[in-house]
Design an enzyme around this catalytic site. Structure first.
Site, PDB file in Angstrom:
ATOM      1  N   ASN A  10      33.166  51.506  60.203  1.00 37.52           N
ATOM      2  CA  ASN A  10      34.395  50.904  60.746  1.00 37.52           C
ATOM      3  C   ASN A  10      35.447  51.014  59.650  1.00 37.52           C
ATOM      4  O   ASN A  10      35.403  50.267  58.678  1.00 37.52           O
ATOM      5  CB  ASN A  10      34.113  49.440  61.123  1.00 37.52           C
ATOM      6  N   LYS A  12      38.558  50.339  59.842  1.00 33.49           N
ATOM      7  CA  LYS A  12      39.626  49.323  59.909  1.00 33.49           C
ATOM      8  C   LYS A  12      40.991  49.998  59.713  1.00 33.49           C
ATOM      9  O   LYS A  12      41.193  51.101  60.192  1.00 33.49           O
ATOM     10  CB  LYS A  12      39.358  48.210  58.889  1.00 33.49           C
ATOM     11  N   HIS A  93      35.632  42.551  67.403  1.00 31.83           N
ATOM     12  CA  HIS A  93      35.456  42.369  65.957  1.00 31.83           C
ATOM     13  C   HIS A  93      36.083  41.038  65.532  1.00 31.83           C
ATOM     14  O   HIS A  93      37.129  40.639  66.046  1.00 31.83           O
ATOM     15  CB  HIS A  93      36.095  43.530  65.190  1.00 31.83           C
ATOM     16  N   GLU A  95      37.765  40.208  63.068  1.00 32.42           N
ATOM     17  CA  GLU A  95      39.156  40.295  62.585  1.00 32.42           C
ATOM     18  C   GLU A  95      40.132  40.281  63.748  1.00 32.42           C
ATOM     19  O   GLU A  95      41.241  39.749  63.627  1.00 32.42           O
ATOM     20  CB  GLU A  95      39.318  41.545  61.701  1.00 32.42           C
ATOM     21  N   GLU A 163      27.703  40.198  63.014  1.00 27.86           N
ATOM     22  CA  GLU A 163      28.459  40.253  61.758  1.00 27.86           C
ATOM     23  C   GLU A 163      28.877  38.843  61.340  1.00 27.86           C
ATOM     24  O   GLU A 163      29.868  38.311  61.843  1.00 27.86           O
ATOM     25  CB  GLU A 163      29.723  41.090  61.937  1.00 27.86           C
ATOM     26  N   GLY A 169      33.186  42.029  54.020  1.00 28.59           N
ATOM     27  CA  GLY A 169      34.058  42.371  52.900  1.00 28.59           C
ATOM     28  C   GLY A 169      33.888  41.490  51.670  1.00 28.59           C
ATOM     29  O   GLY A 169      34.685  41.548  50.738  1.00 28.59           O
ATOM     30  N   SER A 209      29.095  43.573  54.706  1.00 33.41           N
ATOM     31  CA  SER A 209      28.669  43.963  53.357  1.00 33.41           C
ATOM     32  C   SER A 209      27.359  44.742  53.334  1.00 33.41           C
ATOM     33  O   SER A 209      26.592  44.649  52.372  1.00 33.41           O
ATOM     34  CB  SER A 209      28.594  42.744  52.428  1.00 33.41           C
TER      35      SER A 209
END
Ligand code: PGA
Length: 247
Positions: A10, A12, A93, A95, A163, A169, A209
């Protein structure tokens, strides 16, 4: 059980045409490992060029709109992404759930829109650190999964990505026991909705991660069927050991 491992990068909001050689190098890595299904979910601006690059990795999008067309400035429909060359898309996702306020119902609608346009879908779920610390994360994430799950969910077009938001991250991951417990709980939740056979065939990826150092241990867990990989998918050098860990 015969679930083929699925390893998806991904990217992003990263990547210009200057990174197309990385796409090509990752495609070459994927071609060397046909036992693993490898893909890259790219910024929409790179999908067309990346899908013309030879190699063994599919090209996907990171989101789609739930409507076919209309007055939605700046948005992209699933058909547009498919026409550009995407064969998969991510939906839900964390985010986007956080930054764009997407609800579980939005996520389910996006998954259905993607399917209608012929895209396969990776549907993301995961808990916040508060939920993890409070205990009972399996129940919370299972409920989120069932609320986000589209009608007609089936293993031939849908995969789930677990996730933990606090692992994305950050370089931190849950313990292997916690990942195992979560994936088991998610498969049980799927079975309650779509039946044991379909649930057993559906891939549940770990994300947050994942990298060359932890991928082998994570993917050795029985119900972990691959990974959704952010930072460690941006170059072929970093992504190679993750793909290798999958088989
Ligand atoms: P990360 O991102 O691997 O950089 O933690 C994963 C994701 O958000 O899909």
């Amino acid at each position: 059980m015969g679930r083929r491992k699925l390893v998806v990068g991904n990217w992003k909001m990263n990547g210009l045409r200057a990174q197309l050689p990385e796409v090509e190098a990752i495609g070459a890595l994927a071609a060397e490992r046909p036992a693993v299904e490898v893909g890259l979910c790219l910024p929409a601006t790179l999908i067309m060029a990346a899908s013309q690059v030879k190699g063994g990795a599919f090209v996907g999008a990171q989101d789609c709109h739930m409507k076919d067309n209309g007055a939605h400035t700046g948005c992209l429909s699933a058909a547009m992404l498919a026409e550009a060359g995407a064969s998969w898309t991510i939906v839900g996702h964390s985010e986007r759930r956080q930054d764009q306020g997407e609800t579980d119902a939005d996520v389910a609608a996006k998954a259905l829109a993607a399917r209608a346009a012929g895209l396969k879908v990776i549907l993301c779920v995961g808990e916040s650190l508060d939920v993890r610390d409070a205990g009972g994360a399996e129940d919370v994430v299972s409920a989120q999964l069932l609320a986000s799950l589209p009608e007609g969910a089936a293993a031939d077009w849908l995969a789930i990505a677990y996730e933990p938001i606090w692992a994305i991250g950050t370089g931190r991951i849950p313990t292997m026991e916690a990942v195992e417990a979560m994936h088991k709980a998610l498969r049980a939740a799927l079975a309650s909705r779509i039946g044991a056979g379909e649930a057993n065939a559906m891939r549940i990826l770990y994300g947050g991660s994942m990298n060359g150092e932890n991928a082998a241990e994570l993917m050795a867990i029985e119900d972990v069927d691959g990974g959704l990989v952010g930072g460690a998918s941006l170059t072929a050098t970093k992504f190679a050991p993750v793909i290798a860990a999958a088989g």
